[in-house]
Write a protein that holds these residues in place. Structure first.
Motif, PDB file in Angstrom:
ATOM      1  N   GLY A  37     -12.712  -9.438   3.150  1.00  0.00           N
ATOM      2  CA  GLY A  37     -12.626  -9.999   4.499  1.00  0.00           C
ATOM      3  C   GLY A  37     -11.377 -10.837   4.679  1.00  0.00           C
ATOM      4  O   GLY A  37     -10.670 -10.723   5.699  1.00  0.00           O
ATOM      5  N   LEU A  38     -11.086 -11.694   3.698  1.00  0.00           N
ATOM      6  CA  LEU A  38      -9.854 -12.506   3.782  1.00  0.00           C
ATOM      7  C   LEU A  38      -8.609 -11.630   3.809  1.00  0.00           C
ATOM      8  O   LEU A  38      -7.691 -11.871   4.601  1.00  0.00           O
ATOM      9  CB  LEU A  38      -9.784 -13.484   2.610  1.00  0.00           C
ATOM     10  CG  LEU A  38     -10.624 -14.732   2.713  1.00  0.00           C
ATOM     11  CD1 LEU A  38     -10.575 -15.521   1.412  1.00  0.00           C
ATOM     12  CD2 LEU A  38     -10.167 -15.595   3.877  1.00  0.00           C
ATOM     13  N   GLN A  39      -8.577 -10.609   2.959  1.00  0.00           N
ATOM     14  CA  GLN A  39      -7.409  -9.737   2.958  1.00  0.00           C
ATOM     15  C   GLN A  39      -7.339  -8.930   4.258  1.00  0.00           C
ATOM     16  O   GLN A  39      -6.255  -8.661   4.758  1.00  0.00           O
ATOM     17  CB  GLN A  39      -7.402  -8.806   1.747  1.00  0.00           C
ATOM     18  CG  GLN A  39      -6.102  -8.069   1.552  1.00  0.00           C
ATOM     19  CD  GLN A  39      -4.902  -9.006   1.412  1.00  0.00           C
ATOM     20  OE1 GLN A  39      -4.941  -9.994   0.702  1.00  0.00           O
ATOM     21  NE2 GLN A  39      -3.822  -8.686   2.114  1.00  0.00           N
ATOM     22  N   ILE A  92      -3.343 -16.234   1.503  1.00  0.00           N
ATOM     23  CA  ILE A  92      -4.296 -15.146   1.235  1.00  0.00           C
ATOM     24  C   ILE A  92      -3.657 -14.119   0.297  1.00  0.00           C
ATOM     25  O   ILE A  92      -4.295 -13.649  -0.648  1.00  0.00           O
ATOM     26  CB  ILE A  92      -4.760 -14.478   2.546  1.00  0.00           C
ATOM     27  CG1 ILE A  92      -5.610 -15.455   3.359  1.00  0.00           C
ATOM     28  CG2 ILE A  92      -5.569 -13.213   2.251  1.00  0.00           C
ATOM     29  CD1 ILE A  92      -5.972 -14.957   4.736  1.00  0.00           C
ATOM     30  N   ASP A  93      -2.400 -13.778   0.559  1.00  0.00           N
ATOM     31  CA  ASP A  93      -1.718 -12.808  -0.298  1.00  0.00           C
ATOM     32  C   ASP A  93      -1.602 -13.307  -1.738  1.00  0.00           C
ATOM     33  O   ASP A  93      -1.773 -12.541  -2.687  1.00  0.00           O
ATOM     34  CB  ASP A  93      -0.327 -12.476   0.255  1.00  0.00           C
ATOM     35  CG  ASP A  93      -0.390 -11.507   1.429  1.00  0.00           C
ATOM     36  OD1 ASP A  93      -1.452 -10.896   1.660  1.00  0.00           O
ATOM     37  OD2 ASP A  93       0.644 -11.358   2.118  1.00  0.00           O
ATOM     38  N   ARG A  94      -1.329 -14.597  -1.912  1.00  0.00           N
ATOM     39  CA  ARG A  94      -1.238 -15.170  -3.266  1.00  0.00           C
ATOM     40  C   ARG A  94      -2.588 -15.121  -3.970  1.00  0.00           C
ATOM     41  O   ARG A  94      -2.671 -14.804  -5.160  1.00  0.00           O
ATOM     42  CB  ARG A  94      -0.726 -16.605  -3.214  1.00  0.00           C
ATOM     43  CG  ARG A  94       0.765 -16.720  -3.471  1.00  0.00           C
ATOM     44  CD  ARG A  94       1.140 -18.153  -3.708  1.00  0.00           C
ATOM     45  NE  ARG A  94       0.542 -18.979  -2.679  1.00  0.00           N
ATOM     46  CZ  ARG A  94       1.194 -19.604  -1.698  1.00  0.00           C
ATOM     47  NH1 ARG A  94       2.466 -19.564  -1.638  1.00  0.00           N
ATOM     48  NH2 ARG A  94       0.577 -20.299  -0.790  1.00  0.00           N
ATOM     49  N   ILE A  95      -3.658 -15.426  -3.231  1.00  0.00           N
ATOM     50  CA  ILE A  95      -5.002 -15.363  -3.811  1.00  0.00           C
ATOM     51  C   ILE A  95      -5.307 -13.931  -4.231  1.00  0.00           C
ATOM     52  O   ILE A  95      -5.783 -13.685  -5.350  1.00  0.00           O
ATOM     53  CB  ILE A  95      -6.059 -15.881  -2.811  1.00  0.00           C
ATOM     54  CG1 ILE A  95      -5.914 -17.386  -2.616  1.00  0.00           C
ATOM     55  CG2 ILE A  95      -7.475 -15.521  -3.269  1.00  0.00           C
ATOM     56  CD1 ILE A  95      -6.726 -17.951  -1.468  1.00  0.00           C
ATOM     57  N   THR A  96      -5.010 -12.986  -3.352  1.00  0.00           N
ATOM     58  CA  THR A  96      -5.284 -11.579  -3.653  1.00  0.00           C
ATOM     59  C   THR A  96      -4.454 -11.096  -4.836  1.00  0.00           C
ATOM     60  O   THR A  96      -4.952 -10.358  -5.687  1.00  0.00           O
ATOM     61  CB  THR A  96      -5.022 -10.702  -2.414  1.00  0.00           C
ATOM     62  OG1 THR A  96      -5.843 -11.172  -1.339  1.00  0.00           O
ATOM     63  CG2 THR A  96      -5.327  -9.246  -2.675  1.00  0.00           C
ATOM     64  N   GLY A 106     -11.464  -5.682  -6.944  1.00  0.00           N
ATOM     65  CA  GLY A 106     -10.257  -4.874  -6.815  1.00  0.00           C
ATOM     66  C   GLY A 106     -10.054  -4.294  -5.431  1.00  0.00           C
ATOM     67  O   GLY A 106      -8.943  -3.876  -5.084  1.00  0.00           O
ATOM     68  N   ALA A 107     -11.090  -4.279  -4.594  1.00  0.00           N
ATOM     69  CA  ALA A 107     -10.971  -3.701  -3.254  1.00  0.00           C
ATOM     70  C   ALA A 107      -9.958  -4.460  -2.402  1.00  0.00           C
ATOM     71  O   ALA A 107      -9.142  -3.845  -1.695  1.00  0.00           O
ATOM     72  CB  ALA A 107     -12.333  -3.679  -2.570  1.00  0.00           C
ATOM     73  N   ALA A 108      -9.961  -5.777  -2.460  1.00  0.00           N
ATOM     74  CA  ALA A 108      -9.020  -6.569  -1.663  1.00  0.00           C
ATOM     75  C   ALA A 108      -7.581  -6.345  -2.137  1.00  0.00           C
ATOM     76  O   ALA A 108      -6.666  -6.199  -1.329  1.00  0.00           O
ATOM     77  CB  ALA A 108      -9.377  -8.052  -1.744  1.00  0.00           C
ATOM     78  N   TYR A 109      -7.396  -6.306  -3.440  1.00  0.00           N
ATOM     79  CA  TYR A 109      -6.056  -6.056  -3.975  1.00  0.00           C
ATOM     80  C   TYR A 109      -5.569  -4.667  -3.587  1.00  0.00           C
ATOM     81  O   TYR A 109      -4.403  -4.481  -3.237  1.00  0.00           O
ATOM     82  CB  TYR A 109      -6.054  -6.225  -5.500  1.00  0.00           C
ATOM     83  CG  TYR A 109      -4.697  -5.980  -6.101  1.00  0.00           C
ATOM     84  CD1 TYR A 109      -3.695  -6.941  -5.985  1.00  0.00           C
ATOM     85  CD2 TYR A 109      -4.403  -4.794  -6.752  1.00  0.00           C
ATOM     86  CE1 TYR A 109      -2.439  -6.715  -6.511  1.00  0.00           C
ATOM     87  CE2 TYR A 109      -3.155  -4.561  -7.284  1.00  0.00           C
ATOM     88  CZ  TYR A 109      -2.175  -5.530  -7.159  1.00  0.00           C
ATOM     89  OH  TYR A 109      -0.927  -5.292  -7.678  1.00  0.00           O
ATOM     90  N   THR A 110      -6.465  -3.696  -3.622  1.00  0.00           N
ATOM     91  CA  THR A 110      -6.099  -2.334  -3.234  1.00  0.00           C
ATOM     92  C   THR A 110      -5.711  -2.282  -1.762  1.00  0.00           C
ATOM     93  O   THR A 110      -4.762  -1.587  -1.389  1.00  0.00           O
ATOM     94  CB  THR A 110      -7.263  -1.367  -3.523  1.00  0.00           C
ATOM     95  OG1 THR A 110      -7.615  -1.477  -4.897  1.00  0.00           O
ATOM     96  CG2 THR A 110      -6.900   0.064  -3.209  1.00  0.00           C
ATOM     97  N   LEU A 111      -6.412  -3.026  -0.919  1.00  0.00           N
ATOM     98  CA  LEU A 111      -6.053  -3.095   0.506  1.00  0.00           C
ATOM     99  C   LEU A 111      -4.667  -3.698   0.673  1.00  0.00           C
ATOM    100  O   LEU A 111      -3.845  -3.169   1.429  1.00  0.00           O
ATOM    101  CB  LEU A 111      -7.088  -3.910   1.278  1.00  0.00           C
ATOM    102  CG  LEU A 111      -6.800  -4.101   2.765  1.00  0.00           C
ATOM    103  CD1 LEU A 111      -6.807  -2.763   3.501  1.00  0.00           C
ATOM    104  CD2 LEU A 111      -7.821  -5.057   3.385  1.00  0.00           C
TER     105      LEU A 111
END
Length: 186
Positions: free
Chosen positions: A151-153, A11-15, A65-70
């Motif tokens: 959700g994934l992040q 998940i982190d790699r995807i984000t 960008g919301a998931a990356y920001t999280l």
């Protein structure tokens, strides 16, 4: 725990990959906006499709960008008390916040937008402007992308915080060291 570490890393790699794409899209959006301004005010030339493409890019940058920001812990937080908490207390606050606030909101956004996005795809919704882009349905799909990536992040953050809560003090120090090394290589 090993399976959760693999899932967490995936998940982190995807984000991180989405974050890298967002960086380039942001640059492209700025350059496109500059070109629109120069063409419009310098040469009195304007294209609705070009202007709408900036709106599409803007939506994509914010929604993805919301998931990356999280992941980067960049969301706004009122941390009057939080800043003085121990790592385990912070993990507990983050876990509860994710389970009680983040994930229900993400699920709500996905469910509430489901028919809205499907209808847009079904009718192949187009811009109402003459000369506009013919794929509004793609822009509306950003709602699903937002919900899925965030959700994934959020799930990854839950796993990360559970690992912190379950780790002994010695393990936590080692995990923190490994995480700092991993972040330094990115």
């Amino acid at each position: 725990m090993k399976g959760s570490a693999v899932f967490l890393a995936l998940i982190d790699r995807i984000t991180e990959g989405v974050g890298a794409v967002i960086r380039w899209l942001t640059l492209f959006m700025v350059l496109l906006t500059f070109a629109i301004v120069v063409l419009r005010y310098g040469f009195n030339i304007g294209w609705i499709a070009m202007q709408e493409s900036v709106l599409y890019l803007h939506g994509l940058v914010f929604m993805l960008g919301a998931a990356y920001t999280l992941k980067a812990d960049g969301h706004v937080r009122v941390d009057i008390f939080y800043q003085n908490y121990s790592a385990k207390q912070k993990a507990l606050v983050n876990l509860v916040g994710t389970l009680v606030l983040l994930l229900p909101v993400v699920i709500f956004v996905f469910v509430a937008s489901y028919d809205y996005v499907l209808t847009s795809w079904r009718i192949a919704e187009k811009s109402s402007e003459a000369g506009g882009l013919p794929f509004v349905y793609l822009s509306k799909t950003y709602l699903w992308l937002f919900a899925i990536t965030l959700g994934l992040q959020g799930i990854a953050e839950c796993l990360r915080n559970i690992n912190i809560l379950l780790a002994s003090d010695d393990d936590r120090g080692e995990q923190g060291e490994n995480q700092r090394e991993e972040e330094a290589t990115l």
